[in-house]
Write a protein that holds these residues in place. Sequence first.
Motif, PDB file in Angstrom:
ATOM      1  N   CYS A  34     -40.206 154.940 168.061  1.00 64.35           N
ATOM      2  CA  CYS A  34     -40.032 156.686 168.426  1.00 64.35           C
ATOM      3  C   CYS A  34     -41.090 156.652 168.670  1.00 64.35           C
ATOM      4  O   CYS A  34     -42.528 156.509 168.757  1.00 64.35           O
ATOM      5  CB  CYS A  34     -40.133 156.404 166.031  1.00 64.35           C
ATOM      6  N   TRP A  78     -40.293 163.311 165.118  1.00 65.56           N
ATOM      7  CA  TRP A  78     -40.229 162.059 166.206  1.00 65.56           C
ATOM      8  C   TRP A  78     -38.978 161.833 166.403  1.00 65.56           C
ATOM      9  O   TRP A  78     -38.467 161.888 166.302  1.00 65.56           O
ATOM     10  CB  TRP A  78     -41.087 160.952 165.415  1.00 65.56           C
ATOM     11  N   TYR A  79     -38.940 161.096 167.970  1.00 67.13           N
ATOM     12  CA  TYR A  79     -37.457 160.906 168.443  1.00 67.13           C
ATOM     13  C   TYR A  79     -37.170 159.121 168.455  1.00 67.13           C
ATOM     14  O   TYR A  79     -38.439 158.850 169.300  1.00 67.13           O
ATOM     15  CB  TYR A  79     -38.177 161.307 170.123  1.00 67.13           C
ATOM     16  N   HIS A  80     -35.980 159.158 168.652  1.00 63.10           N
ATOM     17  CA  HIS A  80     -36.076 157.321 168.957  1.00 63.10           C
ATOM     18  C   HIS A  80     -35.228 157.345 170.628  1.00 63.10           C
ATOM     19  O   HIS A  80     -34.919 157.796 170.947  1.00 63.10           O
ATOM     20  CB  HIS A  80     -35.239 157.283 168.028  1.00 63.10           C
ATOM     21  N   TYR A  81     -36.181 156.340 171.058  1.00 62.58           N
ATOM     22  CA  TYR A  81     -35.282 155.381 172.517  1.00 62.58           C
ATOM     23  C   TYR A  81     -36.108 154.786 172.158  1.00 62.58           C
ATOM     24  O   TYR A  81     -37.070 153.582 172.117  1.00 62.58           O
ATOM     25  CB  TYR A  81     -36.192 156.010 173.470  1.00 62.58           C
ATOM     26  N   GLY A 133     -32.130 161.762 170.008  1.00 59.06           N
ATOM     27  CA  GLY A 133     -33.358 162.734 170.365  1.00 59.06           C
ATOM     28  C   GLY A 133     -32.844 164.239 170.040  1.00 59.06           C
ATOM     29  O   GLY A 133     -33.532 165.061 169.523  1.00 59.06           O
ATOM     30  N   TYR A 138     -40.304 169.872 176.083  1.00 59.69           N
ATOM     31  CA  TYR A 138     -40.897 169.962 174.558  1.00 59.69           C
ATOM     32  C   TYR A 138     -42.741 170.167 175.134  1.00 59.69           C
ATOM     33  O   TYR A 138     -43.332 171.109 174.421  1.00 59.69           O
ATOM     34  CB  TYR A 138     -41.420 169.020 174.187  1.00 59.69           C
ATOM     35  N   MET A 152     -38.839 164.704 177.821  1.00 59.10           N
ATOM     36  CA  MET A 152     -39.001 164.991 176.660  1.00 59.10           C
ATOM     37  C   MET A 152     -40.470 165.807 177.345  1.00 59.10           C
ATOM     38  O   MET A 152     -40.206 166.407 176.686  1.00 59.10           O
ATOM     39  CB  MET A 152     -39.739 163.191 176.165  1.00 59.10           C
TER      40      MET A 152
END
Length: 166
Positions: free
Chosen positions: A39, A32-35, A166, A82, A78
């Motif tokens: 997440c 998972w990616y944090h912004y 990220g 990806y 993103m």
Amino acid sequence: MANNLSYLFLLFYCVAFSILLDKASSDCPLGWYHYGKLCYFFSHESFDWFVSQSSCHEHHARLAEVQSKSQSDFLVNMAKTYGPGQSYWLGGRDDVIEGIWMWASTDQVFNYTDWYPGEPSNSGGQENCVHLHGAVVSKWSDTSCRHAFRFICEKEYPGDGSEVIG
């Protein structure tokens, strides 16, 4: 002297490891990616909107609900990284009242949009779900909820939300 250095190294290693372990426990889950305060998970598999929504729920999350241009820019970048050219489901729908676009988890009307020109079109009268359309410069489009696309889940960031990871 060598004994003191070994002790200091071991002490440093233990402190550094405990800091990293504590930091890891407060970040987004693996993959998972944090912004901001959320997440995000970008799937590699394609499902219809309903299965995608259920998959997010299985992770105590929801399909992404875009509230601002900066959030949209993050998601688009993103997605391009990806899954170049891939489309991703978002959490919007207008199946309750045609033409009134709401976020599925809250029933709140959109306060931000990034529609591709001419969208939403409701072509064929059955386009009730929103996806981030990879083939049209990552703008939003409405389509049948039964099409299979990748999806983006979001859930609250368990940390303080003060840094972007990220």
